[in-house]
Design a protein around this motif. Sequence first.
Motif, PDB file in Angstrom:
ATOM      1  N   GLU A 229       7.744  -6.044  -8.009  1.00  0.00           N
ATOM      2  CA  GLU A 229       6.695  -5.731  -7.577  1.00  0.00           C
ATOM      3  C   GLU A 229       6.257  -5.125  -6.926  1.00  0.00           C
ATOM      4  N   ILE A 230       6.127  -3.852  -8.714  1.00  0.00           N
ATOM      5  CA  ILE A 230       5.066  -3.072  -8.668  1.00  0.00           C
ATOM      6  C   ILE A 230       4.040  -4.223  -8.819  1.00  0.00           C
ATOM      7  N   GLU A 231       4.099  -4.380 -10.165  1.00  0.00           N
ATOM      8  CA  GLU A 231       3.247  -5.432 -10.495  1.00  0.00           C
ATOM      9  C   GLU A 231       2.190  -6.540 -10.369  1.00  0.00           C
ATOM     10  N   VAL A 232       3.564  -7.073  -8.827  1.00  0.00           N
ATOM     11  CA  VAL A 232       2.340  -8.031  -8.297  1.00  0.00           C
ATOM     12  C   VAL A 232       1.508  -6.845  -7.690  1.00  0.00           C
ATOM     13  N   VAL A 233       1.412  -6.189  -6.999  1.00  0.00           N
ATOM     14  CA  VAL A 233       1.567  -4.975  -5.391  1.00  0.00           C
ATOM     15  C   VAL A 233      -0.344  -4.978  -6.663  1.00  0.00           C
ATOM     16  N   MET A 234      -0.109  -4.269  -7.715  1.00  0.00           N
ATOM     17  CA  MET A 234      -1.252  -4.107  -8.657  1.00  0.00           C
ATOM     18  C   MET A 234      -1.934  -4.574  -9.491  1.00  0.00           C
ATOM     19  N   LEU A 235      -0.951  -6.569  -9.715  1.00  0.00           N
ATOM     20  CA  LEU A 235      -2.619  -7.523  -9.455  1.00  0.00           C
ATOM     21  C   LEU A 235      -3.462  -7.808  -8.596  1.00  0.00           C
ATOM     22  N   ILE A 236      -2.881  -7.755  -7.228  1.00  0.00           N
ATOM     23  CA  ILE A 236      -3.968  -7.865  -6.213  1.00  0.00           C
ATOM     24  C   ILE A 236      -4.778  -6.710  -5.442  1.00  0.00           C
ATOM     25  N   GLY A 237      -4.611  -5.820  -6.630  1.00  0.00           N
ATOM     26  CA  GLY A 237      -5.845  -4.321  -6.482  1.00  0.00           C
ATOM     27  C   GLY A 237      -5.416  -3.065  -5.701  1.00  0.00           C
ATOM     28  N   ALA A 238      -3.198  -2.882  -5.603  1.00  0.00           N
ATOM     29  CA  ALA A 238      -2.786  -1.799  -5.279  1.00  0.00           C
ATOM     30  C   ALA A 238      -3.446  -0.972  -6.175  1.00  0.00           C
ATOM     31  N   THR A 239      -3.465   0.742  -5.013  1.00  0.00           N
ATOM     32  CA  THR A 239      -3.928   1.827  -6.079  1.00  0.00           C
ATOM     33  C   THR A 239      -2.250   2.330  -6.190  1.00  0.00           C
ATOM     34  N   HIS A 240      -2.799   3.589  -6.852  1.00  0.00           N
ATOM     35  CA  HIS A 240      -1.404   3.831  -7.770  1.00  0.00           C
ATOM     36  C   HIS A 240      -0.863   4.870  -6.446  1.00  0.00           C
ATOM     37  N   ALA A 241      -2.609   5.399  -5.679  1.00  0.00           N
ATOM     38  CA  ALA A 241      -1.562   5.976  -4.485  1.00  0.00           C
ATOM     39  C   ALA A 241      -0.373   5.307  -3.570  1.00  0.00           C
ATOM     40  N   PHE A 242      -1.291   3.853  -3.471  1.00  0.00           N
ATOM     41  CA  PHE A 242      -0.288   3.170  -2.534  1.00  0.00           C
ATOM     42  C   PHE A 242       0.335   2.854  -3.305  1.00  0.00           C
ATOM     43  N   VAL A 243       1.187   2.664  -3.879  1.00  0.00           N
ATOM     44  CA  VAL A 243       2.506   2.349  -4.992  1.00  0.00           C
ATOM     45  C   VAL A 243       3.531   3.686  -5.198  1.00  0.00           C
ATOM     46  N   ARG A 244       3.028   4.844  -5.553  1.00  0.00           N
ATOM     47  CA  ARG A 244       3.993   5.938  -5.612  1.00  0.00           C
ATOM     48  C   ARG A 244       4.503   5.863  -4.257  1.00  0.00           C
ATOM     49  N   ARG A 245       3.503   6.074  -2.797  1.00  0.00           N
ATOM     50  CA  ARG A 245       3.755   6.445  -1.381  1.00  0.00           C
ATOM     51  C   ARG A 245       5.495   6.271  -1.251  1.00  0.00           C
ATOM     52  N   PRO A 246       5.754   4.707  -1.178  1.00  0.00           N
ATOM     53  CA  PRO A 246       7.425   4.707  -0.529  1.00  0.00           C
ATOM     54  C   PRO A 246       7.500   5.880  -1.932  1.00  0.00           C
ATOM     55  N   PHE A 247       8.283   5.745  -3.277  1.00  0.00           N
ATOM     56  CA  PHE A 247       8.818   6.598  -3.821  1.00  0.00           C
ATOM     57  C   PHE A 247       8.768   8.419  -3.432  1.00  0.00           C
ATOM     58  N   LEU A 248       7.738   9.005  -2.788  1.00  0.00           N
ATOM     59  CA  LEU A 248       7.210  10.145  -2.980  1.00  0.00           C
ATOM     60  C   LEU A 248       8.005  10.550  -1.071  1.00  0.00           C
ATOM     61  N   TYR A 249       7.983   9.234  -0.887  1.00  0.00           N
ATOM     62  CA  TYR A 249       9.280   9.536   0.607  1.00  0.00           C
ATOM     63  C   TYR A 249      10.953   9.752   0.320  1.00  0.00           C
ATOM     64  N   SER A 250      11.113   8.724  -0.693  1.00  0.00           N
ATOM     65  CA  SER A 250      12.894   8.503  -1.262  1.00  0.00           C
ATOM     66  C   SER A 250      12.754  10.011  -1.647  1.00  0.00           C
ATOM     67  N   GLY A 251      11.922  10.571  -2.570  1.00  0.00           N
ATOM     68  CA  GLY A 251      12.134  11.910  -3.059  1.00  0.00           C
ATOM     69  C   GLY A 251      12.209  13.101  -2.261  1.00  0.00           C
ATOM     70  N   ALA A 252      11.580  12.899  -1.195  1.00  0.00           N
ATOM     71  CA  ALA A 252      11.589  13.899  -0.342  1.00  0.00           C
ATOM     72  C   ALA A 252      12.493  13.576   0.605  1.00  0.00           C
ATOM     73  N   TRP A 253      13.371  12.182   1.383  1.00  0.00           N
ATOM     74  CA  TRP A 253      14.830  12.156   2.113  1.00  0.00           C
ATOM     75  C   TRP A 253      15.765  12.783   1.481  1.00  0.00           C
TER      76      TRP A 253
END
Length: 327
Positions: A229-253
């Motif tokens: 899933e990460i490879e697909v969204v990075m292929l269409i131009g997603a930044t590292h901050a965009f990909v990193r965001r849900p995992f950061l929220y998981s760590g905070a939870w």
Amino acid sequence: MSRGAARQPPRGARSQGQGPRAGSRLRAWGRHHRAMSLDSARRLLRHPVGSLLTMLAIAIALVLPAALWLALDSARLLDAELEESATLTVYLAHQVDEAQAGRIDEAIAAHEGVARTRLITAAEGMAEFQQALGLADALGRLDDNPLPASVVVTPVDPAPEAVRELAESLQDMTGVDEVRLDLAWLERLRHLAELGSRVALALGVLFGLGVLLVVGNTIRLAVESRRREIEVVMLIGATHAFVRRPFLYSGAWYGLGGGLLAWGLLGLGSEWLAAPVSALAASYGATFRLPQLGAAGSATLLICSTLLGWLGAWIAVSRHLAEIRPR
């Protein structure tokens, strides 16, 4: 005037157009953060057992240094009470009578480093000595009272250095035979409190690293499970901050859940130990209650646990995003 210059829109109209676009981008950014936080919470709820075990491991790592810090707080409270009861005894010369002893007591009370004084005459000292030892008949047969008059002095500043300076200044007064003070127990208690503070800080750092490792390993597994899933969204131009965001929220939870469990465990442990600690203090004729976290301590615990979870997730995701190359 050229045609290009004539076609340029007014400066005010250009700034008005940029304002709504900036506001819409800000609203979109906020919507994405809200969506990612809710989505990460739902992913944790889909696996309640695993999420609870991870939070419990974080809670155990947080409980030990927090409990030690509470114990140090209780020791500091006890240290403050002992400092308030710190006194020194000024023994007067044997030839000093009661009238002279009263004048010396007034002179000592007027000293700038003295909070209050209590004069014990030779007769009062003998009476207390007879009552303490139960030798009233034997001591009553003495022709002369061998005990001198004394003044019990409570210093303004109970610090050992200030008390020593006060003792040296009182020693030079006329009619004073000896000034006795015992600060060894207070210095030992302060050294123990300093040692405990350093041990608590070291344990806090070590267990904080443990929380980072627990959260980092959990987030690493989550990143690997969503690698395609990460490879697909990075292929269409997603930044590292965009990909990193849900995992950061998981760590905070994870961190917030671990902090809440640690807070609950500390409360249960305090209630469980309250009765035996009170009984032990009562056997020594004292009253003592275990300290509680309070609002400030609880907020500090939850904020630190959440930040540790967020930081552990950020380290794990950043490391693995650098290894992922879209194909």
